[in-house]
Design a protein around this motif. Structure first.
Motif, PDB file in Angstrom:
ATOM      1  N   VAL A  90       0.838  -1.205   0.000  1.00 31.62           N
ATOM      2  CA  VAL A  90       0.000   0.000   0.000  1.00 31.62           C
ATOM      3  C   VAL A  90       0.870   1.250   0.000  1.00 31.62           C
ATOM      4  CG1 VAL A  90      -1.604   1.375   1.386  1.00 31.62           C
ATOM      5  CG2 VAL A  90      -2.015  -1.069   1.070  1.00 31.62           C
ATOM      6  N   LEU A 131      -4.783  -1.166  -5.004  1.00 30.02           N
ATOM      7  CA  LEU A 131      -5.002  -1.033  -3.568  1.00 30.02           C
ATOM      8  C   LEU A 131      -5.842  -2.182  -3.024  1.00 30.02           C
ATOM      9  CD1 LEU A 131      -5.726   2.805  -3.375  1.00 30.02           C
ATOM     10  CD2 LEU A 131      -3.690   1.625  -2.529  1.00 30.02           C
ATOM     11  N   ARG A 134      -4.138  -5.415  -2.009  1.00 32.87           N
ATOM     12  CA  ARG A 134      -3.420  -5.312  -0.731  1.00 32.87           C
ATOM     13  C   ARG A 134      -4.395  -5.334   0.440  1.00 32.87           C
ATOM     14  NH1 ARG A 134      -0.657  -3.551  -5.498  1.00 32.87           N
ATOM     15  NH2 ARG A 134       1.569  -3.992  -5.150  1.00 32.87           N
ATOM     16  N   THR A 149     -10.851   0.018   0.763  1.00 33.95           N
ATOM     17  CA  THR A 149     -10.088   0.459  -0.412  1.00 33.95           C
ATOM     18  C   THR A 149     -10.444   1.883  -0.790  1.00 33.95           C
ATOM     19  OG1 THR A 149     -10.031  -1.833  -1.201  1.00 33.95           O
ATOM     20  CG2 THR A 149      -9.495  -0.114  -2.797  1.00 33.95           C
ATOM     21  N   LEU A 152      -8.639   4.357   1.524  1.00 31.00           N
ATOM     22  CA  LEU A 152      -7.249   4.536   1.125  1.00 31.00           C
ATOM     23  C   LEU A 152      -7.137   5.379  -0.130  1.00 31.00           C
ATOM     24  CD1 LEU A 152      -5.805   0.964   1.741  1.00 31.00           C
ATOM     25  CD2 LEU A 152      -4.906   3.074   2.727  1.00 31.00           C
ATOM     26  N   LEU A 222      -4.371   2.484   7.591  1.00 27.23           N
ATOM     27  CA  LEU A 222      -4.122   1.049   7.679  1.00 27.23           C
ATOM     28  C   LEU A 222      -4.397   0.519   9.086  1.00 27.23           C
ATOM     29  CD1 LEU A 222      -0.846   0.703   5.577  1.00 27.23           C
ATOM     30  CD2 LEU A 222      -3.100  -0.206   4.993  1.00 27.23           C
TER      31      LEU A 222
END
Length: 242
Positions: A90, A131, A134, A149, A152, A222
């Motif tokens: 990421v 993304l 991950r 996702t 992020l 995260l």
């Protein structure tokens, strides 16, 4: 007539879509979106407009292709070894996109437009896939893939775009340290009753590093994802009535 037609076809074939997109990126980097015209493009490529229109229908298609080309390169270069953790993956994607936005100041606006107006296009799908894989590897259950996702994605593009704007923002022309020092001093002069928090972090703002702050934000997101969805935990059940 047949000879001229064959020559025209050979010139069109020699001028690939890839070369056109490459030239478009060069023009965008040099002069922004306003500098990308078909006239400027044909001059740079030393060809006629018909050869360009053979590959690209209009400016919107050209901008989308330029955006896709830059994003594809950034994501390819952001690849990490399979043994690296999903978190490192990421971070690599985030830094790749951030670096691309910094290198190509027009990219942040085009990415925002792609996400808003063309979410079914390949640009959005490429970033989301990079993304999302991950996020899945973090052990997030399928029910949380889209939300995690998306969080992020929006943080990365928003923060990277802001950092790029900071780097190119017009102002006094002072060096960054001087600029941040001036902002810090202005924050300290704010009314202590109305702005106690802003005054308290004025020194931190002056001394911060954009890249470190950007990565810290990634870690916050995260940490939130893995706290809400620890690996091996059963899917969370929404509260009754929601």
């Amino acid at each position: 007539m047949a000879t001229r037609t064959r020559r025209s076809q050979r010139r069109t074939e020699a001028l690939s879509r890839e070369r056109i997109v490459e030239a478009a990126v060069e023009l965008l980097d040099a002069a922004g979106e306003s500098g990308l015209t078909f006239r400027a493009l044909t001059e740079r490529l030393a060809t006629g407009p018909g050869a360009v229109y053979w590959h690209v229908a209009n400016k919107d298609e050209l901008l989308a292709a330029a955006t896709e080309g830059v994003v594809t390169t950034a994501l390819t270069e952001a690849a990490v070894p399979p043994e690296d953790s999903p978190q490192e993956g990421v971070r690599a994607v985030a830094l790749g996109l951030s670096g691309a936005i910094e290198e190509h100041p027009w990219l942040a606006t085009q990415l925002a437009l792609q996400l808003a107006r063309n979410p079914w296009g390949t640009v959005t799908a490429r970033i989301f896939e990079s993304l999302g894989r991950r996020v899945r590897a973090l052990g997030v259950p399928e029910s949380g893939w889209f939300t995690a996702t998306s969080a992020l994605l929006h943080y990365i593009l928003g923060a990277a775009g802001q950092n790029a704007a900071n780097a190119t923002a017009p102002g006094t022309g002072a060096e960054r340290a001087e600029f941040l020092g001036a902002v810090s001093a202005a924050w300290k002069d704010l009314d202590p009753d109305d702005y106690p928090f802003t005054r308290a972090v004025a020194d931190q703002m002056r001394e911060h590093d954009d890249r470190e702050q950007f990565l810290a934000g990634i870690d916050f997101v995260l940490t939130g994802i893995t706290t809400l969805h620890p690996p091996g935990a059963p899917p969370r059940t929404p509260p009754a009535g929601t």
